[in-house]
Scaffold this motif. Structure first.
Motif, short mmCIF file in Angstrom:
data_model
loop_
_atom_site.label_atom_id
_atom_site.label_comp_id
_atom_site.label_asym_id
_atom_site.label_seq_id
_atom_site.Cartn_x
_atom_site.Cartn_y
_atom_site.Cartn_z
N UNK A 148 0.88 -1.18 0.00
CA UNK A 148 0.00 0.00 0.00
C UNK A 148 0.91 1.22 0.00
N UNK A 149 0.71 2.11 -0.98
CA UNK A 149 1.60 3.28 -1.12
C UNK A 149 0.79 4.57 -1.11
N UNK A 150 0.92 5.41 -0.08
CA UNK A 150 0.20 6.68 -0.05
C UNK A 150 0.63 7.58 -1.21
N UNK A 151 -0.29 8.43 -1.64
CA UNK A 151 0.00 9.33 -2.76
C UNK A 151 1.19 10.25 -2.45
N UNK A 152 1.33 10.64 -1.16
CA UNK A 152 2.42 11.57 -0.80
C UNK A 152 3.80 10.99 -1.12
N UNK A 153 3.96 9.68 -0.92
CA UNK A 153 5.28 9.08 -1.19
C UNK A 153 5.52 9.04 -2.69
N UNK A 154 4.45 8.82 -3.46
CA UNK A 154 4.58 8.84 -4.93
C UNK A 154 4.95 10.25 -5.39
N UNK A 155 4.29 11.24 -4.78
CA UNK A 155 4.58 12.63 -5.15
C UNK A 155 6.02 13.01 -4.82
N UNK A 156 6.49 12.56 -3.65
CA UNK A 156 7.87 12.85 -3.27
C UNK A 156 8.84 12.19 -4.26
N UNK A 157 8.54 10.96 -4.65
CA UNK A 157 9.42 10.21 -5.57
C UNK A 157 9.44 10.83 -6.97
N UNK A 158 8.30 11.39 -7.39
CA UNK A 158 8.26 11.91 -8.77
C UNK A 158 8.63 13.39 -8.89
N UNK A 159 9.00 14.00 -7.73
CA UNK A 159 9.51 15.37 -7.79
C UNK A 159 8.51 16.45 -7.49
N UNK A 160 7.32 16.08 -6.97
CA UNK A 160 6.29 17.09 -6.70
C UNK A 160 6.63 18.00 -5.53
N UNK A 161 7.55 17.56 -4.67
CA UNK A 161 8.00 18.41 -3.56
C UNK A 161 9.33 19.11 -3.88
#
Length: 455
Positions: free
Chosen positions: A364-377
């Motif tokens: 289970x992967x929260x959206x925030x970790x995906x966003x962090x990984x793809x450069x959204x932060x």
């Protein structure tokens, strides 16, 4: 004859001291009796706003943070009031549009901020451009911060590159911001010496006492040429806060870096805040006796974060998984590019590690970790590893400054607030609503007269 160069001090008792030891619960009324005395001491700055104070004022204290700032400014006339700003996140947890950032900075300086310390959780200086430019334009002293952490990618050379970027953005001084107590004395010496020699910019060292090293770190940083250090008056010092002001002042008496501060004048102020601390502990049922935790030096996870994890696991009947979690967190951090563990990255990485331990790795992967990984932060310090690339397979990577994708928000926020029953909201109210919408609306309902308009 030795040239005297007094070490300057930023006093944190009005912000980081009580944020670290008393859950940011100090009220404006607790501060007022000592503000004029604090103003007379000769500090470089009084840190009194930003960080979690904005949220805590609205959420827990029924105070308007803007009104607190104006009140502080009324009493503090000589010493700059400083604050901590999370770059494009302002004081919230997400990126905001440039017009929100610019308006917020302009209003906070107009209301009394003289020094603004600006950091980005990932040390991605693209996320600092707008806030630094706005603060310079508003006439504040701009202090660009480097978030200190330890990893194979966090070397003196890499920190120097961040420092150079900050200088190129026009910073007036640089802060080495060590929020987890990881900065060792001799590392601090090398870092400060390198920045001073290569860039010649004033350096402020900010360490939390979490590991028990901070006082030693300050002495070595000072020997390397640090211009400023952050301290808290003794009742709100040590533990997870900063070294004690009075102790540092006493340690340097008669030395070429003598602070010039009269420690006798600090004692009555400290006595007042000792009573405040006891009152806060009683009123808000707080444990203010927070011990140092040397385990942070191995796990690089702040002690408060460790105890939160243990409590969460206990609630789910999974306390036996705690040793696994402690091993999993550094693994996740490495896989996602070694972000420093500071708000919001600490919460994002911590949650992912907990899911992995309880449910299986990346099931289970929260959206925030995906966003962090793809450069959204922003850009992570190191490239993400293959396992993380699989997690975000098919999702769009963000190579540019993330806020470039956010349309202006101020006008829309003003309209939304008008629809909620506040057509005459001040700019400050609109900004409070932008950062903490639900909390601000509750505060307005209790303090601004009209009831909320029907949803």
């Amino acid at each position: 004859m030795t040239t005297k160069k007094p070490l300057k001090i930023v006093e944190t008792v009005l912000r980081d001291g009580h944020q670290s030891l008393a859950a940011t619960r100090m009220r404006t009324s607790d501060m007022i009796p000592m503000l004029e005395q604090l103003d007379e001491i000769g500090y470089f700055a009084l840190e009194a706003w930003g960080g979690a104070t904005f949220d805590a004022c609205l959420r827990f204290l029924d105070e308007d943070p803007w009104e607190r700032l104006r009140t502080l400014k009324k009493y503090i006339k000589k010493t700059p009031i400083s604050m901590l700003l999370r770059g494009q996140n302002v004081l919230g947890y997400n990126h905001y549009a440039d017009d929100v950032v610019e308006t917020f900075v302009q209003r906070m300086v107009d209301n009394g901020i003289g020094l603004v310390r600006i950091f980005d959780a990932l040390n991605d200086t693209r996320n600092l451009e707008v806030s630094m430019r706005a603060a310079k334009k508003a006439g504040a002293h701009v202090q660009g911060a480097i978030v200190y952490t330890i990893s194979p990618y966090h070397t003196t050379e890499n920190f120097l590159k961040v420092a150079k970027d900050l200088v190129d953005l026009g910073t007036d001084s640089i802060c080495l911001k060590d929020m987890a107590g990881l900065l060792a004395p001799y590392t601090a010496y090398d870092l400060v010496k390198t920045i001073k020699e290569k860039l010649g910019v004033p350096v402020d060292v900010h360490c939390h006492y979490t590991s028990g090293m901070a006082s030693m770190t300050y002495l070595k940083a000072m020997e390397a040429g640090a211009d400023v250090v952050d301290c808290a008056l003794s009742p709100f010092a040590l533990g997870t806060s900063q070294p004690a002001t009075e102790a540092l002042v006493a340690a340097l008496e008669g030395h070429e870096r003598d602070t010039g501060i009269d420690k006798e004048k600090l004692y009555p102020i400290a006595d007042h805040f000792r009573k405040v601390k006891k009152d806060l502990a009683d009123t808000f049922k707080l444990n203010t006796a927070i011990d140092i935790d040397t385990k942070v030096l191995t796990f690089q996870i702040p002690g408060g974060m460790l105890s939160n994890f243990l409590n969460q696991l206990k609630q789910q009947g999974k306390a036996d998984k705690y040793p696994e979690l402690i091993e999993e967190l550094p693994r996740v951090r490495a896989e996602i590019g070694y972000p420093p563990l500071v708000t919001p990255t600490s919460q994002i990485v911590g949650s992912m590690a907990a899911f992995n331990v309880i449910l299986g790795r990346y099931k289970v992967v929260p959206q925030e970790i995906k966003d962090l990984a793809r450069g959204a932060y922003g850009r992570t310090p190191a490239p993400i590893q293959d396992v993380m690339k699989e997690v975000i397979a098919g999702q769009k990577m963000i190579e540019h400054r993330p806020a470039d994708d956010i349309a202006p928000q101020m006008e829309l926020l003003r309209k939304k607030l008008a629809e909620k029953g506040y057509p005459d909201a001040t700019l400050e109210d609109v900004l409070s609503f932008a950062l903490f919408p639900e909390v601000a609306l509750k505060f307005f309902a209790a303090n601004r007269g009209p009831e909320l308009a029907a949803e």
